[in-house]
Design a protein around this motif. Structure first.
Motif, PDB file in Angstrom:
ATOM      1  N   ASP A   1     -33.737 -14.032  11.765  1.00  0.00           N
ATOM      2  CA  ASP A   1     -34.797 -13.884  10.759  1.00  0.00           C
ATOM      3  C   ASP A   1     -34.306 -13.963   9.320  1.00  0.00           C
ATOM      4  OD1 ASP A   1     -36.474 -13.574  12.910  1.00  0.00           O
ATOM      5  OD2 ASP A   1     -36.762 -11.421  12.636  1.00  0.00           O
ATOM      6  N   PHE A   2     -33.078 -13.491   9.061  1.00  0.00           N
ATOM      7  CA  PHE A   2     -32.617 -13.380   7.680  1.00  0.00           C
ATOM      8  C   PHE A   2     -31.312 -14.124   7.415  1.00  0.00           C
ATOM      9  CE2 PHE A   2     -35.224  -9.674   8.549  1.00  0.00           C
ATOM     10  CZ  PHE A   2     -36.129  -9.744   7.509  1.00  0.00           C
ATOM     11  N   ASN A   3     -30.803 -14.806   8.434  1.00  0.00           N
ATOM     12  CA  ASN A   3     -29.600 -15.622   8.293  1.00  0.00           C
ATOM     13  C   ASN A   3     -28.382 -14.810   7.850  1.00  0.00           C
ATOM     14  OD1 ASN A   3     -28.354 -18.117   8.605  1.00  0.00           O
ATOM     15  ND2 ASN A   3     -28.538 -18.582   6.430  1.00  0.00           N
ATOM     16  N   VAL A   4     -28.259 -13.567   8.361  1.00  0.00           N
ATOM     17  CA  VAL A   4     -27.069 -12.774   8.064  1.00  0.00           C
ATOM     18  C   VAL A   4     -25.912 -13.293   8.915  1.00  0.00           C
ATOM     19  CG1 VAL A   4     -28.376 -10.712   7.431  1.00  0.00           C
ATOM     20  CG2 VAL A   4     -27.554 -10.962   9.771  1.00  0.00           C
ATOM     21  N   TYR A   5     -24.713 -12.983   8.493  1.00  0.00           N
ATOM     22  CA  TYR A   5     -23.513 -13.415   9.212  1.00  0.00           C
ATOM     23  C   TYR A   5     -22.995 -12.246  10.045  1.00  0.00           C
ATOM     24  CZ  TYR A   5     -18.630 -14.553  10.007  1.00  0.00           C
ATOM     25  OH  TYR A   5     -17.413 -14.767  10.588  1.00  0.00           O
ATOM     26  N   HIS A   6     -22.882 -12.458  11.361  1.00  0.00           N
ATOM     27  CA  HIS A   6     -22.283 -11.411  12.191  1.00  0.00           C
ATOM     28  C   HIS A   6     -20.924 -11.888  12.677  1.00  0.00           C
ATOM     29  CE1 HIS A   6     -24.502 -13.807  15.239  1.00  0.00           C
ATOM     30  NE2 HIS A   6     -23.474 -13.519  16.001  1.00  0.00           N
ATOM     31  N   ASN A   7     -19.969 -10.947  12.711  1.00  0.00           N
ATOM     32  CA  ASN A   7     -18.616 -11.346  13.063  1.00  0.00           C
ATOM     33  C   ASN A   7     -18.001 -10.528  14.193  1.00  0.00           C
ATOM     34  OD1 ASN A   7     -18.527  -9.096  11.445  1.00  0.00           O
ATOM     35  ND2 ASN A   7     -16.766  -9.716  10.258  1.00  0.00           N
ATOM     36  N   LEU A   8     -18.662  -9.484  14.628  1.00  0.00           N
ATOM     37  CA  LEU A   8     -18.131  -8.715  15.744  1.00  0.00           C
ATOM     38  C   LEU A   8     -19.290  -8.091  16.491  1.00  0.00           C
ATOM     39  CD1 LEU A   8     -15.685  -7.503  17.262  1.00  0.00           C
ATOM     40  CD2 LEU A   8     -15.820  -5.565  15.707  1.00  0.00           C
ATOM     41  N   LEU A   9     -19.461  -8.497  17.744  1.00  0.00           N
ATOM     42  CA  LEU A   9     -20.536  -7.957  18.570  1.00  0.00           C
ATOM     43  C   LEU A   9     -19.925  -7.399  19.846  1.00  0.00           C
ATOM     44  CD1 LEU A   9     -23.096 -10.913  18.277  1.00  0.00           C
ATOM     45  CD2 LEU A   9     -23.028  -8.816  16.923  1.00  0.00           C
ATOM     46  N   ILE A  10     -20.067  -6.102  20.046  1.00  0.00           N
ATOM     47  CA  ILE A  10     -19.598  -5.463  21.270  1.00  0.00           C
ATOM     48  C   ILE A  10     -20.823  -4.806  21.878  1.00  0.00           C
ATOM     49  CG2 ILE A  10     -18.041  -3.768  22.295  1.00  0.00           C
ATOM     50  CD1 ILE A  10     -16.203  -4.167  19.858  1.00  0.00           C
ATOM     51  N   GLY A  11     -21.359  -5.434  22.915  1.00  0.00           N
ATOM     52  CA  GLY A  11     -22.635  -5.064  23.506  1.00  0.00           C
ATOM     53  C   GLY A  11     -22.955  -3.582  23.535  1.00  0.00           C
ATOM     54  N   GLY A  12     -24.064  -3.200  22.938  1.00  0.00           N
ATOM     55  CA  GLY A  12     -24.556  -1.850  22.974  1.00  0.00           C
ATOM     56  C   GLY A  12     -23.760  -0.827  22.182  1.00  0.00           C
ATOM     57  N   ILE A  13     -22.652  -1.246  21.561  1.00  0.00           N
ATOM     58  CA  ILE A  13     -21.778  -0.293  20.879  1.00  0.00           C
ATOM     59  C   ILE A  13     -21.696  -0.579  19.388  1.00  0.00           C
ATOM     60  CG2 ILE A  13     -19.441   0.635  20.743  1.00  0.00           C
ATOM     61  CD1 ILE A  13     -19.152  -0.157  23.715  1.00  0.00           C
ATOM     62  N   VAL A  14     -21.286  -1.778  19.042  1.00  0.00           N
ATOM     63  CA  VAL A  14     -21.034  -2.142  17.646  1.00  0.00           C
ATOM     64  C   VAL A  14     -21.548  -3.547  17.391  1.00  0.00           C
ATOM     65  CG1 VAL A  14     -19.209  -2.760  16.014  1.00  0.00           C
ATOM     66  CG2 VAL A  14     -19.005  -0.693  17.341  1.00  0.00           C
ATOM     67  N   ALA A  15     -22.148  -3.724  16.238  1.00  0.00           N
ATOM     68  CA  ALA A  15     -22.559  -5.056  15.804  1.00  0.00           C
ATOM     69  C   ALA A  15     -22.387  -5.118  14.288  1.00  0.00           C
ATOM     70  CB  ALA A  15     -23.999  -5.337  16.202  1.00  0.00           C
ATOM     71  N   LEU A  16     -21.291  -5.682  13.862  1.00  0.00           N
ATOM     72  CA  LEU A  16     -21.022  -5.790  12.431  1.00  0.00           C
ATOM     73  C   LEU A  16     -21.663  -7.049  11.884  1.00  0.00           C
ATOM     74  CD1 LEU A  16     -17.235  -4.877  12.339  1.00  0.00           C
ATOM     75  CD2 LEU A  16     -19.191  -3.396  11.961  1.00  0.00           C
ATOM     76  N   PHE A  17     -22.255  -6.924  10.714  1.00  0.00           N
ATOM     77  CA  PHE A  17     -22.806  -8.107  10.068  1.00  0.00           C
ATOM     78  C   PHE A  17     -22.662  -7.963   8.571  1.00  0.00           C
ATOM     79  CE2 PHE A  17     -26.346  -5.202  10.062  1.00  0.00           C
ATOM     80  CZ  PHE A  17     -27.043  -5.477   8.896  1.00  0.00           C
ATOM     81  N   ARG A  18     -22.724  -9.083   7.885  1.00  0.00           N
ATOM     82  CA  ARG A  18     -22.653  -9.097   6.428  1.00  0.00           C
ATOM     83  C   ARG A  18     -23.952  -9.671   5.894  1.00  0.00           C
ATOM     84  NH1 ARG A  18     -17.524  -8.111   4.575  1.00  0.00           N
ATOM     85  NH2 ARG A  18     -15.872  -8.457   6.068  1.00  0.00           N
ATOM     86  N   ALA A  19     -24.449  -9.033   4.847  1.00  0.00           N
ATOM     87  CA  ALA A  19     -25.670  -9.496   4.198  1.00  0.00           C
ATOM     88  C   ALA A  19     -25.445  -9.460   2.690  1.00  0.00           C
ATOM     89  CB  ALA A  19     -26.854  -8.617   4.577  1.00  0.00           C
ATOM     90  N   THR A  20     -26.030 -10.402   2.007  1.00  0.00           N
ATOM     91  CA  THR A  20     -25.992 -10.374   0.545  1.00  0.00           C
ATOM     92  C   THR A  20     -26.903  -9.245   0.078  1.00  0.00           C
ATOM     93  OG1 THR A  20     -27.879 -11.852   0.282  1.00  0.00           O
ATOM     94  CG2 THR A  20     -25.689 -12.890   0.465  1.00  0.00           C
TER      95      THR A  20
END
Length: 98
Positions: A45-64
């Motif tokens: 929806d917002f075109n954020v960049y995600h770089n680490l996804l660990i199912g159900g635990i962690v989801a890191l993303f970067r947004a302006t």
């Protein structure tokens, strides 16, 4: 005897976050979605960049800063849109044994 494993991943995440001059804003969200499912929706929806996804635990993303404002506005105005978990509909009533 006690064995302790140092959580290097968490330490690296925090170091990178603060080294980049990032800002923390606590924004509670009530949802049935897991972190990965929510971040995938934000990516779509917002075109954020995600770089680490660990199912159900962690989801890191970067947004302006602009993306962050739009995301928080959307979460406030449309909370029901982000509440329902499609993954829960598929996997929620199943039991898995490993």
């Amino acid at each position: 005897m006690y064995l302790f494993k140092k959580n290097e991943l968490s330490e690296r995440i925090y170091e990178d976050f603060f080294a980049a001059g990032s800002e923390v804003i606590v924004f509670p969200v009530r949802t049935e979605q897991g972190p990965v499912e929510l971040v995938k929706m934000l990516t779509k929806d917002f075109n954020v960049y995600h770089n680490l996804l660990i199912g159900g635990i962690v989801a890191l993303f970067r947004a302006t800063p602009e993306q962050a404002v739009r995301i928080m506005q959307d979460l406030k105005e449309n909370p029901e849109r982000h509440f329902v978990s499609e993954e829960k509909k598929i996997f929620g009533d199943k039991t898995y044994v490993f």
